[in-house]
Design an enzyme around this catalytic site. Structure first.
Site, PDB file in Angstrom:
ATOM      1  N   SER A  74       0.892  -1.128   0.072  1.00 46.05           N
ATOM      2  CA  SER A  74      -0.022   0.067  -0.099  1.00 46.05           C
ATOM      3  C   SER A  74       0.820   1.108   0.101  1.00 46.05           C
ATOM      4  CB  SER A  74      -0.697   0.044   1.437  1.00 46.05           C
ATOM      5  OG  SER A  74      -1.511   0.953   1.420  1.00 46.05           O
ATOM      6  N   TYR A  98      -1.675  -0.296  10.897  1.00 46.80           N
ATOM      7  CA  TYR A  98      -1.911  -0.794   9.625  1.00 46.80           C
ATOM      8  C   TYR A  98      -0.825  -0.722   8.658  1.00 46.80           C
ATOM      9  CZ  TYR A  98      -3.981  -0.932   4.922  1.00 46.80           C
ATOM     10  OH  TYR A  98      -4.178  -1.167   3.651  1.00 46.80           O
TER      11      TYR A  98
END
Length: 252
Positions: free
Chosen positions: A143, A156
């Site tokens: 990501s 995260y």
């Protein structure tokens, strides 16, 4: 992408979103697909769709954080299709959001077990098979959160940074074994995960879209295009790379 004919792609989190789009794209170019997910109904539906369109696909139910289940999925893929050429470690979870001191330990453990342990286990068993057959390609879904800090997302972000670390180090370990390992780093993409994070609020979704300099969210198909390209012979000199598909976020 004609080099996919007769090849086998193993996709975790393949029941929806980026995973499902990637499964469909691999199948479009002739690959046989192993779809791996905890959602049996949705995963089986994607496999059935691919078969209905003339392709080959099979669903394997497995929790990527469970070593026994994931190994059984890899073994089942090889037993059914005879090999494993491409792997997309895509399964992930967006939980444990918020200020670090307010996160719950059980949520942190769950997120790490899926986002880090799941990728590690996938790579472990995929590499074992690829070494036996003389090569392969692995793509891990990181990501932009693996490349920069984001407020309210420290856990995260840590997990996605770890995916990039795994990717780069494994690429060096297997560079002479004809196994390429890369990571794709999506920006804000219109998936069920993003919609959950936005609580399906139109204003929040629009704010997410505006985060991308291109002023829209990406689509799962756009990420799938990057993944399949990385697996193709056209990307034969690329290993250990992090490919941004983010509408320009990391350019700023």
């Amino acid at each position: 992408m004609n080099d996919f004919n007769g090849k086998v792609a193993f996709i975790t989190g393949g029941s929806k979103g980026i995973g499902a789009a990637t499964a469909r794209r691999f199948a479009k170019f002739g690959a046989r697909i192993a779809i791996v997910d905890v959602d049996q109904e949705a995963g089986s539906a994607v496999a059935k769709e691919i078969v209905g369109n003339g392709g080959e696909a099979y669903f394997f139910k497995a929790d990527v954080s469970n070593e026994t289940e994931l190994k059984a999925a890899v073994d089942g893929c090889v037993e059914r299709f005879g090999r494993l050429d491409f792997a997309f470690n895509n399964a992930g979870w967006e939980g444990a959001m918020g200020a670090l001191h307010l996160t719950e330990t059980q949520d942190v453990d769950k997120l790490f077990s899926i986002n880090i342990r799941g990728v590690y286990l996938g790579m472990k068993f995929q590499v074992e098979q690829m070494l036996k057959q003389g090569g392969g390609v692995i793509v891990n879904n990181s990501s932009i959160a693996g490349l920069k800090g984001l407020p309210g997302s420290s856990i995260y972000v840590a997990s996605k940074h770890a995916v990039i670390g795994l990717t780069k180090s494994a690429a060096l370990d297997y560079a002479t074994s004809k196994i390429r390992v890369n990571a794709v780093c999506p920006g804000v993409v219109d998936t069920e995960m993003v919609r959950r994070a936005a609580h399906n609020d139109p204003a929040t979704l629009e704010a997410f879209a505006q985060m991308n300099p291109i002023k829209r969210m990406g689509t799962p198909d756009e990420i799938a295009t990057v993944v399949t390209w990385l697996c193709s012979d056209e990307a034969s000199f690329i290993t250990g790379a992090t490919i941004e598909a983010d509408g320009g976020i990391m350019a700023g």
